[in-house]
Every structure is written in C-alpha cells, then in structure tokens.
Design a protein around this motif. Structure first.
Motif, short mmCIF file in Angstrom:
data_model
loop_
_atom_site.label_atom_id
_atom_site.label_comp_id
_atom_site.label_asym_id
_atom_site.label_seq_id
_atom_site.Cartn_x
_atom_site.Cartn_y
_atom_site.Cartn_z
N ALA A 96 38.61 41.86 54.46
CA ALA A 96 37.57 40.84 54.28
C ALA A 96 37.21 40.69 52.81
CB ALA A 96 36.33 41.23 55.10
N GLN A 97 37.12 41.81 52.11
CA GLN A 97 36.78 41.74 50.68
C GLN A 97 37.91 41.07 49.89
OE1 GLN A 97 35.47 45.46 49.11
NE2 GLN A 97 34.95 44.64 47.10
N THR A 98 39.15 41.37 50.28
CA THR A 98 40.29 40.73 49.61
C THR A 98 40.27 39.22 49.83
OG1 THR A 98 41.60 42.74 49.92
CG2 THR A 98 42.79 40.72 49.39
N ALA A 99 40.00 38.81 51.09
CA ALA A 99 39.91 37.38 51.38
C ALA A 99 38.76 36.73 50.63
CB ALA A 99 39.75 37.18 52.89
N ASN A 100 37.65 37.45 50.51
CA ASN A 100 36.50 36.90 49.79
C ASN A 100 36.83 36.70 48.30
OD1 ASN A 100 33.67 36.15 49.53
ND2 ASN A 100 33.38 38.10 48.50
N ILE A 101 37.55 37.67 47.73
CA ILE A 101 37.95 37.54 46.33
C ILE A 101 38.90 36.36 46.15
CG2 ILE A 101 39.17 38.67 44.44
CD1 ILE A 101 38.11 41.32 45.46
N TYR A 102 39.83 36.21 47.10
CA TYR A 102 40.78 35.09 47.01
C TYR A 102 40.06 33.75 47.08
CZ TYR A 102 44.47 31.84 48.34
OH TYR A 102 45.32 30.76 48.40
N ILE A 103 39.11 33.63 48.00
CA ILE A 103 38.34 32.39 48.10
C ILE A 103 37.53 32.15 46.82
CG2 ILE A 103 36.46 31.26 49.35
CD1 ILE A 103 37.45 32.65 51.88
N ASN A 104 37.01 33.23 46.25
CA ASN A 104 36.26 33.12 45.00
C ASN A 104 37.16 32.63 43.87
OD1 ASN A 104 34.05 33.36 43.24
ND2 ASN A 104 34.62 35.45 42.69
N ILE A 105 38.42 33.13 43.86
CA ILE A 105 39.37 32.69 42.83
C ILE A 105 39.63 31.19 42.96
CG2 ILE A 105 41.79 32.84 42.12
CD1 ILE A 105 41.66 35.82 42.68
N ARG A 106 39.88 30.74 44.18
CA ARG A 106 40.14 29.32 44.39
C ARG A 106 38.92 28.47 44.04
NH1 ARG A 106 45.27 28.98 43.63
NH2 ARG A 106 46.59 29.89 45.27
N GLY A 107 37.74 29.00 44.33
CA GLY A 107 36.52 28.27 43.97
C GLY A 107 36.34 28.17 42.47
N LEU A 108 36.59 29.28 41.76
CA LEU A 108 36.46 29.26 40.30
C LEU A 108 37.50 28.34 39.67
CD1 LEU A 108 35.78 33.04 39.64
CD2 LEU A 108 34.19 31.16 39.26
N GLN A 109 38.72 28.35 40.22
CA GLN A 109 39.75 27.45 39.70
C GLN A 109 39.35 25.99 39.89
OE1 GLN A 109 43.19 28.87 41.85
NE2 GLN A 109 43.96 29.98 40.05
N SER A 110 38.78 25.67 41.04
CA SER A 110 38.34 24.30 41.28
C SER A 110 37.21 23.91 40.34
CB SER A 110 37.89 24.14 42.74
OG SER A 110 38.96 24.40 43.63
#
Length: 230
Positions: A96-110
């Motif tokens: 879950a934490q890994t998925a949260n970090i991945y979503i955070n990365i995509r959000g920051l990139q956007s």
C-alpha cells in the motif's frame, strides 16, 4: 513466523507417541596380570578377547487426560496464525505504501508539467503586456502583476522537482533497489491511476443473497454500489 511454526510443530509432536532405539557394542581384552585374569587364564579354551552387544527399544505415550497438551497445541496454532496474519499485514502495508508513493510520483509529475505549461503561458502573457505597455495600452501595474505571476510559478517548479526526487528515492527504498533505478522508467508523464469503483468477486460474501443481488445490480448500474452493501 518461523519460530511460531517451530512451536506449532513441537506442540503437535507432544501429542504423538515417543519411541527410543538404542544399540551398543563393546569389545573387551582381558589382562592375565589381574587376579581375575590369572584365574580365567588357568581355564582351558580361555579367550582373552570378548565382545558384548546391547540393544534397547522403548516407547512412551503421554495420555492427555486433562487436555493440557491439546490446549498447548491450540495456543501454538493461534500464535502461528497470528504471526502469519502479522506477516501478511506487513506485506500489505508495504504494498500500500509503495502504491501510495507511485501515485504521489504521478501526481507530482502532473503538477510539474502543469507548472511548466503555466510558466510558458505567463511568460507569453508578460511579453504581450510589455508590448502593450510600450504602446501605452497597458499600465505599469499590469506589467508588475504579470512579472509577479511569472516569478510565483518559477518559485513553485523547484519545490515540485525536489518533492519528485524525494518520492523517486522513496520508491527505490520500498522496492529495495539502488537510488535512481526506476527514474528512467518513470520519466514519462502519465495520468494518475484511478482506483476501480467496483471490485467484482466470484462468490457472495457469507452467502448473502442480498449481496449477490447487489453485485448483479452494480454490474448493470455502477452508481451507488458501495451504499448497497450489507
């Protein structure tokens, strides 16, 4: 979890019979200098070399009359199940934490991509206002306001970049890889993943007819699915 599994194996073994097998072989060389050796040596056909063999077989089985061993086994089983559940919870937490970090990365990139587009737009707007100001069609206040907007966007971009680097490094840590391993793979800007609104299952929860009806209704009409659950 390995320790709990070993405890469960020991508790199961305590309910079973215990067998012991032993064997021993001994070779003896009798001295004729001792009083016993002198007496034996005077006898005909005396052999100073002797051998003895011994074998033992025993079996025990503790009767669990009062249920103490069974209770120990149940406790060991519960401990093992708790350890297994704890390990599963840790794996789920890491995922879950890994998925949260991945979503955070995509959000920051956007956000970073939008900030670059916004900076380009503000710079074009500043150029237009400067042109209008040179012709007397815009005020000095409008020029200063446009410059402030450009500076504000420029200040946001480095912060977003730093946060993106931190998130990238955190993802490498969660995956147990060297820092920067997945940076090239995630360099392309992609949309933020959307969590599916409906999770279809192959069987009804607890055999509830109402839940099966809910799944069918949600398949036909996805609106307000979660509110129909028992």
């Amino acid at each position: 979890m390995t320790q709990a599994q070993a405890g469960l194996s020991a508790a199961n073994a305590s309910l079973q019979p215990i067998g012991t097998v032993g064997a021993q072989a001994t070779k003896v060389y009798q001295s004729v200098e001792t009083p016993l050796g002198q007496v034996l040596n005077s006898m005909p056909d005396f052999d100073r070399h002797g051998s003895s063999y011994d074998a033992n077989l025993s079996a025990t089985w503790e009767l669990d009359i009062f249920g103490g061993l069974r209770r120990d086994r149940e406790a060991a089983l519960a401990n093992y199940q708790a350890s297994n559940a704890g390990a599963s919870a840790v794996r789920l937490m890491v995922a879950a934490q890994t998925a949260n970090i991945y979503i955070n990365i995509r959000g920051l990139q956007s956000r970073l991509d939008i900030a670059h587009q916004q900076l380009q737009t503000q710079q074009q707007l500043l150029s237009t206002i400067n042109l209008l100001y040179s012709k007397g069609l815009a005020s000095e206040f409008q020029v200063k306001q446009a410059k402030a907007n450009v500076a504000q966007v420029q200040a946001v971009i480095p912060v977003l970049g730093i946060n993106l680097d931190i998130a990238m490094n955190a993802l490498d840590v969660m995956l147990g890889t060297v820092s920067g391993t997945h940076r090239a793979e995630l360099a392309e800007v992609k949309p933020i993943p959307v969590i599916p609104q409906i999770v279809q299952t192959t069987r009804a929860v607890n055999g509830s007819p109402r839940w099966r009806k809910c799944i069918k209704a949600c398949t036909e009409n996805r609106s307000n699915c979660l509110s129909k659950r028992d």
